[in-house]
Design a protein around this motif. Structure first.
Motif, PDB file in Angstrom:
ATOM      1  N   TRP A 200       0.801  -1.222   0.000  1.00 52.91           N
ATOM      2  CA  TRP A 200       0.000   0.000   0.000  1.00 52.91           C
ATOM      3  C   TRP A 200       0.838   1.280   0.000  1.00 52.91           C
ATOM      4  O   TRP A 200       0.371   2.318  -0.439  1.00 52.91           O
ATOM      5  CB  TRP A 200      -0.924   0.005   1.226  1.00 52.91           C
ATOM      6  CG  TRP A 200      -0.207  -0.214   2.531  1.00 52.91           C
ATOM      7  CD1 TRP A 200       0.358   0.737   3.342  1.00 52.91           C
ATOM      8  CD2 TRP A 200       0.032  -1.471   3.157  1.00 52.91           C
ATOM      9  NE1 TRP A 200       0.933   0.146   4.438  1.00 52.91           N
ATOM     10  CE2 TRP A 200       0.748  -1.205   4.353  1.00 52.91           C
ATOM     11  CE3 TRP A 200      -0.291  -2.797   2.841  1.00 52.91           C
ATOM     12  CZ2 TRP A 200       1.154  -2.210   5.227  1.00 52.91           C
ATOM     13  CZ3 TRP A 200       0.107  -3.806   3.717  1.00 52.91           C
ATOM     14  CH2 TRP A 200       0.825  -3.509   4.886  1.00 52.91           C
TER      15      TRP A 200
ATOM     16  N   PHE B 103       1.511   1.662  -3.727  1.00 62.43           N
ATOM     17  CA  PHE B 103       0.346   1.490  -4.596  1.00 62.43           C
ATOM     18  C   PHE B 103      -0.497   2.759  -4.691  1.00 62.43           C
ATOM     19  O   PHE B 103      -0.852   3.202  -5.791  1.00 62.43           O
ATOM     20  CB  PHE B 103      -0.534   0.340  -4.103  1.00 62.43           C
ATOM     21  CG  PHE B 103      -1.827   0.203  -4.847  1.00 62.43           C
ATOM     22  CD1 PHE B 103      -1.855  -0.393  -6.100  1.00 62.43           C
ATOM     23  CD2 PHE B 103      -3.018   0.684  -4.311  1.00 62.43           C
ATOM     24  CE1 PHE B 103      -3.051  -0.517  -6.805  1.00 62.43           C
ATOM     25  CE2 PHE B 103      -4.212   0.570  -4.997  1.00 62.43           C
ATOM     26  CZ  PHE B 103      -4.233  -0.034  -6.247  1.00 62.43           C
ATOM     27  N   PHE B 104      -0.813   3.378  -3.568  1.00 65.46           N
ATOM     28  CA  PHE B 104      -1.738   4.507  -3.580  1.00 65.46           C
ATOM     29  C   PHE B 104      -1.159   5.763  -4.247  1.00 65.46           C
ATOM     30  O   PHE B 104      -1.856   6.401  -5.045  1.00 65.46           O
ATOM     31  CB  PHE B 104      -2.237   4.796  -2.164  1.00 65.46           C
ATOM     32  CG  PHE B 104      -3.164   3.725  -1.645  1.00 65.46           C
ATOM     33  CD1 PHE B 104      -4.409   3.534  -2.216  1.00 65.46           C
ATOM     34  CD2 PHE B 104      -2.776   2.898  -0.602  1.00 65.46           C
ATOM     35  CE1 PHE B 104      -5.270   2.538  -1.762  1.00 65.46           C
ATOM     36  CE2 PHE B 104      -3.619   1.895  -0.145  1.00 65.46           C
ATOM     37  CZ  PHE B 104      -4.872   1.716  -0.724  1.00 65.46           C
TER      38      PHE B 104
ATOM     39  N   LEU C  79      -1.244   5.000  -7.871  1.00 66.53           N
ATOM     40  CA  LEU C  79      -2.605   5.085  -8.389  1.00 66.53           C
ATOM     41  C   LEU C  79      -3.004   6.528  -8.678  1.00 66.53           C
ATOM     42  O   LEU C  79      -3.620   6.816  -9.710  1.00 66.53           O
ATOM     43  CB  LEU C  79      -3.582   4.466  -7.382  1.00 66.53           C
ATOM     44  CG  LEU C  79      -5.072   4.505  -7.758  1.00 66.53           C
ATOM     45  CD1 LEU C  79      -5.327   3.682  -9.025  1.00 66.53           C
ATOM     46  CD2 LEU C  79      -5.933   3.997  -6.603  1.00 66.53           C
TER      47      LEU C  79
ATOM     48  N   PHE D 158      -1.287   7.656 -11.827  1.00 67.11           N
ATOM     49  CA  PHE D 158      -1.932   7.023 -12.981  1.00 67.11           C
ATOM     50  C   PHE D 158      -3.260   7.701 -13.316  1.00 67.11           C
ATOM     51  O   PHE D 158      -3.537   8.001 -14.487  1.00 67.11           O
ATOM     52  CB  PHE D 158      -2.165   5.538 -12.696  1.00 67.11           C
ATOM     53  CG  PHE D 158      -3.086   4.875 -13.683  1.00 67.11           C
ATOM     54  CD1 PHE D 158      -2.637   4.520 -14.944  1.00 67.11           C
ATOM     55  CD2 PHE D 158      -4.418   4.628 -13.359  1.00 67.11           C
ATOM     56  CE1 PHE D 158      -3.487   3.927 -15.867  1.00 67.11           C
ATOM     57  CE2 PHE D 158      -5.274   4.024 -14.269  1.00 67.11           C
ATOM     58  CZ  PHE D 158      -4.805   3.681 -15.527  1.00 67.11           C
ATOM     59  N   LEU D 159      -4.092   7.963 -12.306  1.00 71.00           N
ATOM     60  CA  LEU D 159      -5.407   8.551 -12.547  1.00 71.00           C
ATOM     61  C   LEU D 159      -5.290   9.952 -13.169  1.00 71.00           C
ATOM     62  O   LEU D 159      -6.018  10.280 -14.107  1.00 71.00           O
ATOM     63  CB  LEU D 159      -6.198   8.621 -11.240  1.00 71.00           C
ATOM     64  CG  LEU D 159      -6.705   7.289 -10.687  1.00 71.00           C
ATOM     65  CD1 LEU D 159      -7.361   7.497  -9.323  1.00 71.00           C
ATOM     66  CD2 LEU D 159      -7.681   6.624 -11.648  1.00 71.00           C
TER      67      LEU D 159
END
Length: 265
Positions: free
Chosen positions: A231, A234-235, A238, A241-242
């Motif tokens: 995590w 990952f966050f 993310l 990426f978004l």
């Protein structure tokens, strides 16, 4: 219209700039009893290897990453707009100097040029905006130059030059409306590119210096513990990426609109 992408960007903007008003955990507070805790009610996105709350750090880091991304894209696109317009309008020696300058910058791979510049200074948000802008204006400038040549070849522009109409007035009244769509497309692409560039530098340890943080530095901090604490990396990954994915969708939409207008004209 990419409504979903716009919604994601608005949400991330509000999350980054106003999230601290709703979530009051400190992004700097160390807790030896909360090292690498998985996402839970107390820590919704978990903690890092120093016991710091990941959600709080994402909020603080998002503000820095978005400022760097938007600031770099604005400056780089503006430089490209000015230089490209001048090259297309004046032509001749101005255009030759422009081509030589662009070729000189493109001789070096952009990211390695970025690395070389950053390695000599202590990176901060302002420094990274300047450096990323210096290394990212060439593509926009070449597009603007190409379109400016088309505008300059129009008969009404030649008549205006013969009539000795003020150059600034010609550029603002006749060039700016045509070049604006290219600028906005370049800007949206540039924001994503700048965020990725900053993240890459931070991942290599050359980005934002502590105690400041960005999504890139948070991502970099989790690379050594990714096997046991996914995590942490990952966050922030993310979020990057978004933002990048949404901006690419919006850029493609703007480019389609621009192409349709060119076909109609």
């Amino acid at each position: 219209m990419p409504k979903f992408s716009i919604f994601i960007l608005i949400f991330i903007f509000l999350f980054s700039f106003f999230g601290s008003q709703l979530y009051h955990a400190s992004p700097y507070a160390l807790d030896a009893k909360a090292i690498l805790l998985a996402p839970s009610l107390m820590h919704p996105l978990g903690t890092d290897r120093l016991g710091r709350d990941i959600l709080a750090r994402l909020i603080a880091g998002g503000e820095v990453s978005l400022v760097i991304g938007a600031g770099s894209a604005f400056v780089a696109s503006f430089i490209g707009l000015i230089l490209g317009s001048m090259a297309g309008y004046f032509k001749g020696s101005v255009d030759r100097i422009f081509v030589i300058t662009v070729d000189l910058f493109l001789t070096f791979p952009t990211f390695f040029l970025l690395l070389a510049l950053v390695s000599y200074v202590n990176a901060s948000a302002l420094v990274l905006i300047v450096i990323i802008s210096i290394t990212g204006w060439m593509t926009t400038a070449r597009l603007i130059r190409s379109e400016s040549f088309k505008i300059t070849s129009q008969p009404y522009i030649k008549i205006l030059k013969i009539a000795k109409v003020n150059t600034l007035k010609i550029l603002l009244k006749y060039y700016a409306p045509v070049l604006a769509p290219i600028y906005f497309v370049s800007f949206t692409f540039g924001v994503g590119g700048a965020i990725l560039a900053e993240s890459g530098l931070s991942f290599l340890g050359l980005g934002i210096v502590a105690p400041q943080m960005s999504w890139g530095t948070i991502l970099s901090g989790g690379k050594d513990v990714i096997d046991i604490a996914w995590w942490v990396s990952f966050f922030p990954g993310l979020m990057i990426f978004l933002v990048t994915f949404s901006l690419i969708n919006i850029s493609n939409y703007l480019q389609q609109i621009t192409n349709q207008q060119e076909i109609k004209t």
